[in-house]
Enzyme design. Sequence first.
Site, PDB file in Angstrom:
ATOM      1  N   CYS A 154       0.840  -1.198   0.000  1.00  0.00           N
ATOM      2  CA  CYS A 154       0.000   0.000   0.000  1.00  0.00           C
ATOM      3  C   CYS A 154       0.880   1.255   0.000  1.00  0.00           C
ATOM      4  CB  CYS A 154      -0.984  -0.047   1.160  1.00  0.00           C
ATOM      5  SG  CYS A 154      -2.470   0.912   0.827  1.00  0.00           S
ATOM      6  N   HIS A 207      -3.545  -5.245   0.493  1.00  0.00           N
ATOM      7  CA  HIS A 207      -2.960  -5.816   1.716  1.00  0.00           C
ATOM      8  C   HIS A 207      -2.999  -7.345   1.673  1.00  0.00           C
ATOM      9  CE1 HIS A 207      -2.489  -2.053   3.943  1.00  0.00           C
ATOM     10  NE2 HIS A 207      -3.519  -1.650   3.226  1.00  0.00           N
ATOM     11  N   GLU A 225      -1.339  -9.384   3.324  1.00  0.00           N
ATOM     12  CA  GLU A 225      -1.167  -9.986   4.660  1.00  0.00           C
ATOM     13  C   GLU A 225      -2.499 -10.397   5.287  1.00  0.00           C
ATOM     14  OE1 GLU A 225      -0.803  -6.824   3.899  1.00  0.00           O
ATOM     15  OE2 GLU A 225      -1.421  -5.465   5.507  1.00  0.00           O
TER      16      GLU A 225
END
Length: 547
Positions: free
Chosen positions: A380, A519, A521
């Site tokens: 990001c 994102h 993750e």
Amino acid sequence: MARYIFITGGVVSSLGKGLSSAALGALLQARGFSVRLRKLDPYLNVDPGTMSPFEHGEVFVTDDGAETDLDLGHYERFTGVPARHTDSVSSGRIYSNVLEKERRGDYLGKTIQVVPHVTNEIKAFLDIGGDEVDFMLCEIGGTVGDIEGLPFFEAIRQYSHDKPRGQCIFMHLTLLPYLAASGELKTKPTQHSVKELQSIGIAPDILVCRSEQPIPEKEREKIALFCNVRKEAVVAAYDLKTIYDAPLAYHKQGLDQAVLDAFDISPAPRPDLTVWQDVSDRVHNPEGEVKVAIVGKYTQLEDAYKSIAEALTHGGMANRVKVRVEWVDAEIFDTQDAAPHLEGYHAILVPGGFGERGTEGKIKAAEFARTRKVPYLGICLGMQMAVIEAARNVADIKTAGSEEFDHEAGKKRFEPVVYHLKEWVQGNAKVSRKVEDDKGGTMRLGAYDAVLTAGSKVAEVYGTTSIDERHRHRYEVDIKYRDKLEAAGLCFSGMSPDGKLPEIVEWPDHPWFIGVQFHPELKSKPFDPHPLFRDFIRAAKEISRLV
Ligand code: GLN
């Protein structure tokens, strides 16, 4: 209809309710049941979207675009069940719904009160999706006795009476402090905490007792007797080396059996724990170590980047290496050269973030990684900084920057390579935003598709050219600069399906340099590491073997 498990906490905060709930969810799955986990937070923010990560840890974003508590991240990582916006609620949201209804005239003539109006709103929330799963696990944030928590406790008390007998149980987490001087585990705080619960009409069925020391049988009996629970329902929760041992550890202590007993489910289906045995084996038996620097702003509080830290661990598990993460404060590079601080790492990750502070440091970290050929993952803001670095140092756009940092009207310090996104497509609809819009819930949030360039590094990493990933951003790399940046060698290897929004950039002549606008993750799991993290750590492992 689902059976409901309400999870509350007492004595002190931070006992790991979220983790216990997540581990219990995983254990119920291992016995063949379907589960959904939910968090009810007593604070007055409508959602955690506007809370500082310093205060509250990371904001976890769901596929359907809700900004939620980081515990939902634990839930997903342990159960693999994608959370929805209806899995997280706060007092702020509940009150705002009630007040909206009041203004609309839904309760005309009535005096609006906590009981029944607020509690009914909470119960309606609990009902959502109640017919879809075998078990609904609902965690109440905070500790019993907190002023803001009372309406939630009252609502779950009522809920257990509204439903048929045996449909709901209560599990309470407490702490057994150890007094070194007398060599004793003390049960009194637990007794008080259960009393507090009982005084509001809730009798726990299961007590999970956090303890640093083994709980002697005598103490367990005492707790059972004084707290009015069965002895087998007093479950020990010892400190663990890694959170990924939690399902196995809780199983060993009999938590899942106690839950099934409380619901009178017999015979209990046998659990299949092979997934968790493999996860635990991978965490405990690495064959090497890699060092990763996370260059960010919120480095004092590890929870601010919780999902990133976990996703890196998952990447390590996939490659059978331990990932040693070190947090480097980006602001150091405002005044100091980056090289001495970044040498010696096998990979560099620049995470998401908001505001200008620390961004020049992140740009320097991206430059270091690019020029020294160190694997770099920019997430990001970390992608945006990598693009600005490329613009300034390779594409000769000397004043490249982001509109996010140019807020003073009329004073433009930067050429906006990254600009304020005002229009995008979601499904078949167009979404628009203004710079002056509310700060809460107005970003480009949730899952969006992206198309990857065949033959690119990311396409190889993902093993496909169409992906969807979760977003949380207000700014975007400006497509206007694509030609100039590509001429300089930076490849735009992932785009939104309409070709307007850059989603991924990479340096093809670099061993591993990828920036992503989303994102990744948030979707990584210990038993299913995210491809980007898996391959990022593979590249780091390769470097570690070279040096
Ligand atoms: N502040 C940047 C934006 O809004 C990056 C956001 C993030 O890193 N999550 O686009």
